[in-house]
Design a protein around this motif. Sequence first.
Motif, mmCIF file in Angstrom:
data_model
loop_
_atom_site.group_PDB
_atom_site.id
_atom_site.type_symbol
_atom_site.label_atom_id
_atom_site.label_comp_id
_atom_site.label_asym_id
_atom_site.label_seq_id
_atom_site.Cartn_x
_atom_site.Cartn_y
_atom_site.Cartn_z
ATOM 1 N N PRO A 46 -3.913 12.335 -3.756
ATOM 2 C CA PRO A 46 -4.318 11.011 -3.009
ATOM 3 C C PRO A 46 -4.429 11.041 -1.709
ATOM 4 O O PRO A 46 -3.770 11.449 -0.764
ATOM 5 C CB PRO A 46 -3.076 10.285 -3.476
ATOM 6 C CG PRO A 46 -2.407 10.838 -4.485
ATOM 7 C CD PRO A 46 -2.587 12.286 -4.046
ATOM 8 N N LYS A 47 -5.321 10.107 -1.225
ATOM 9 C CA LYS A 47 -5.870 9.768 0.151
ATOM 10 C C LYS A 47 -4.553 9.302 0.634
ATOM 11 O O LYS A 47 -3.824 8.321 0.051
ATOM 12 C CB LYS A 47 -6.900 8.970 0.413
ATOM 13 C CG LYS A 47 -8.401 9.826 -0.264
ATOM 14 C CD LYS A 47 -9.593 8.996 -0.173
ATOM 15 C CE LYS A 47 -10.692 9.786 -0.577
ATOM 16 N NZ LYS A 47 -11.767 8.764 -0.294
ATOM 17 N N ASP A 48 -4.442 9.161 2.068
ATOM 18 C CA ASP A 48 -3.450 8.684 2.850
ATOM 19 C C ASP A 48 -3.854 7.057 3.005
ATOM 20 O O ASP A 48 -4.848 6.752 3.031
ATOM 21 C CB ASP A 48 -3.351 9.447 4.241
ATOM 22 C CG ASP A 48 -2.599 10.623 4.310
ATOM 23 O OD1 ASP A 48 -1.950 11.057 3.234
ATOM 24 O OD2 ASP A 48 -3.001 11.455 5.210
ATOM 25 N N VAL A 49 -2.532 6.313 3.110
ATOM 26 C CA VAL A 49 -2.727 4.985 3.220
ATOM 27 C C VAL A 49 -3.640 4.740 4.568
ATOM 28 O O VAL A 49 -3.189 5.196 5.657
ATOM 29 C CB VAL A 49 -1.448 4.087 3.275
ATOM 30 C CG1 VAL A 49 -1.744 2.748 3.712
ATOM 31 C CG2 VAL A 49 -0.746 4.454 1.906
ATOM 32 N N GLU B 160 1.238 6.957 -6.408
ATOM 33 C CA GLU B 160 -0.037 7.838 -6.712
ATOM 34 C C GLU B 160 0.457 9.334 -6.590
ATOM 35 O O GLU B 160 -0.107 10.286 -7.324
ATOM 36 C CB GLU B 160 -1.059 7.651 -5.912
ATOM 37 C CG GLU B 160 -1.914 6.343 -6.241
ATOM 38 C CD GLU B 160 -2.882 5.651 -5.327
ATOM 39 O OE1 GLU B 160 -2.915 6.426 -4.061
ATOM 40 O OE2 GLU B 160 -3.647 4.855 -5.558
ATOM 41 N N ASN B 161 1.426 9.804 -5.623
ATOM 42 C CA ASN B 161 1.915 10.905 -5.398
ATOM 43 C C ASN B 161 2.810 11.194 -6.354
ATOM 44 O O ASN B 161 2.655 12.813 -6.669
ATOM 45 C CB ASN B 161 2.567 10.898 -3.869
ATOM 46 C CG ASN B 161 1.598 11.155 -2.586
ATOM 47 O OD1 ASN B 161 0.653 11.591 -2.868
ATOM 48 N ND2 ASN B 161 2.075 10.350 -1.636
ATOM 49 N N ASN C 79 0.801 -1.447 -0.148
ATOM 50 C CA ASN C 79 -0.024 -0.068 -0.002
ATOM 51 C C ASN C 79 0.833 1.122 -0.161
ATOM 52 O O ASN C 79 0.560 2.396 -0.562
ATOM 53 C CB ASN C 79 -1.097 0.001 1.139
ATOM 54 C CG ASN C 79 -1.958 -1.010 1.047
ATOM 55 O OD1 ASN C 79 -2.332 -1.430 -0.044
ATOM 56 N ND2 ASN C 79 -2.618 -1.492 2.311
ATOM 57 N N ARG D 194 2.101 1.708 -3.551
ATOM 58 C CA ARG D 194 1.076 2.217 -4.508
ATOM 59 C C ARG D 194 0.895 3.773 -4.086
ATOM 60 O O ARG D 194 0.712 4.531 -5.109
ATOM 61 C CB ARG D 194 -0.160 1.485 -4.180
ATOM 62 C CG ARG D 194 -1.311 1.744 -5.117
ATOM 63 C CD ARG D 194 -2.650 1.113 -4.550
ATOM 64 N NE ARG D 194 -2.695 0.967 -3.265
ATOM 65 C CZ ARG D 194 -3.337 1.832 -2.297
ATOM 66 N NH1 ARG D 194 -3.798 3.057 -2.811
ATOM 67 N NH2 ARG D 194 -3.592 1.648 -1.222
ATOM 68 N N HIS D 195 1.032 3.962 -2.649
ATOM 69 C CA HIS D 195 0.759 5.431 -2.513
ATOM 70 C C HIS D 195 1.811 6.530 -2.834
ATOM 71 O O HIS D 195 1.652 7.456 -3.484
ATOM 72 C CB HIS D 195 0.734 5.683 -0.940
ATOM 73 C CG HIS D 195 0.523 6.913 -0.406
ATOM 74 N ND1 HIS D 195 -0.888 7.562 -0.704
ATOM 75 C CD2 HIS D 195 0.944 8.020 0.331
ATOM 76 C CE1 HIS D 195 -0.753 8.788 -0.110
ATOM 77 N NE2 HIS D 195 0.071 9.021 0.553
#
Length: 565
Positions: free
Chosen positions: A192-195, A159-160, A152, A155-156
Amino acid sequence: MEYDKFPRRDGEQHKKHAQEYANRESKERDEFFTKHSARWFELVRLPYFDPVRMTVIDPMHCFLLGIIKTQWFNAWIQTNILRQKTAKVDRELDQIHKLLSTFEMPSWVARLPDQVGYPAGGSLTSDEWKGLALVFCPIAIPLIWEEWYPKNMKRHEKENESWAKREQARVRRLAAGKAAQNGKDEEPPARPKDVPMHPDDADNFLNLAAALKIILGRSINDADIPRAKELLNKYLLGFLEIHPKHVKPSHHWVTHIFEQLEDYGPVYGFWTFLFERLNKVLKSYSTNNHGDGEIEISFFRAFLRDTELRTMLTNLLARTSESDELPSAEDAILYEAVKSIIATDSDTRGTVASLASEIDDIAQQAGTRFSLSLAASSSLHLDQQKYLLHFYQTAYPHAHIVSATSYSSSSPNFLGSHARFHNYAIVDGRRIVASDSRVYAPNSIIQAEINNKRYVGQVHSIITHWQKGVDVDICLLEVRWFREAIDFECRHWTRYPELEIYFWDFNKFLDSMKDGPSRFIPIGSILSQACRLKVMRHVEDPKINKQVEKPFWVTIGLTRDVQVV
């Protein structure tokens, strides 16, 4: 959520307020209750009754249906920390289901629904919440976090990076004077939302599981309380930090459990499993839509019918087992059939019958701790004779027992080459079944404390053996002991010995003649049964200097009385 942070209410003052409430007019009572949180109730008349200290917070509802359910459902499922699969990709919940499908648990441990966490999994019972908190999740949750948190985060990061590129491109377009088609400035892309996964969430859950292993034990010592307090306090403060939006009154109420343990003893003496199970039993009876008093008659008739059937079967079982004659094949089949009918006649866990049985078990622990199935006499294999001889020479050296192949000029005491083999043994109400399967043996995994070290193994045979020079027949378990894994990274669990989680090389066993305990042990040496799970881990292979996937066994003990380390 910390202990003793709220000012304590006084029981005598509460009783005075209750009396004042009773003396007031009806229209004044609501305002009085809002101010003092006290109403009149008949127990106030008792001079010894303390309405504050003697108000019990039920551990079953507060811990199992409260704290555990909040952690699993509200904090993990509803927030998509444990996510459902997509059309193409399995995710955290599906990984949990795969682990659950291969989990080897004794038959008396509550099974979780195959689709737990999905709507199709339905709601869980208190037994299932207890199993989830104390048996399954202490192993599964750290494994899930270990695998999915790095994924995750990776992936984050991607996305960032993608967001940063889009934002830089937008800024360049604005600097060049390029407007959007509607003539307005282009809106920035959403960040992007936080993990949702917190890196400390799995470790914090283990604080709760270890605390509950002590708090929900069948017995508890005063010396255990400080450790349980420490673990529960760490969990509560950790939950407040990680999931502040999901804190509920139960998270404060559970801090009072230790006073209740001091006043009333172990939770088995006052939690409401008994009443919930009785409700379940009553609901199972057909009432034929009777009412106005007829329902009680329907309940009583159903109860008498069940009682008469059980009495008849119990008497038949007693006559069969008390006979001195060797039972015929037909009688043996009848004996096993009656035992099966009695065992499956109804779910009595938590009922008065079960409670009475538990009390009898405790009272009889000083005497017979176990019972055995019917046995068949058979010869011992040569390997079994070798290990059995090793047991006798260690435990009974005065008997001077030797192998049947030994040569001696004196009168030798040869090892008996035959034994009675049993299919299963019942120890403290739990059935242990002999099995040589290396794939699935849920009722055969046991643990024992030998020379101050914990060993876990699989019961391959259960025998009763008579030997000259030994006063009585000895009931023994033939156990193949697992070999401890030395290349398994288990930092998550080492701080919580109360959970009894250990790691072993897959399909590798100790040699009892060299580096392990005796292959045969007395049946009374068992500490408890255990659950087993096969897991795959990436470890460094020194031969090729590369990470390879390797199978391991992980076990979790099921002792009723936890020894705090």
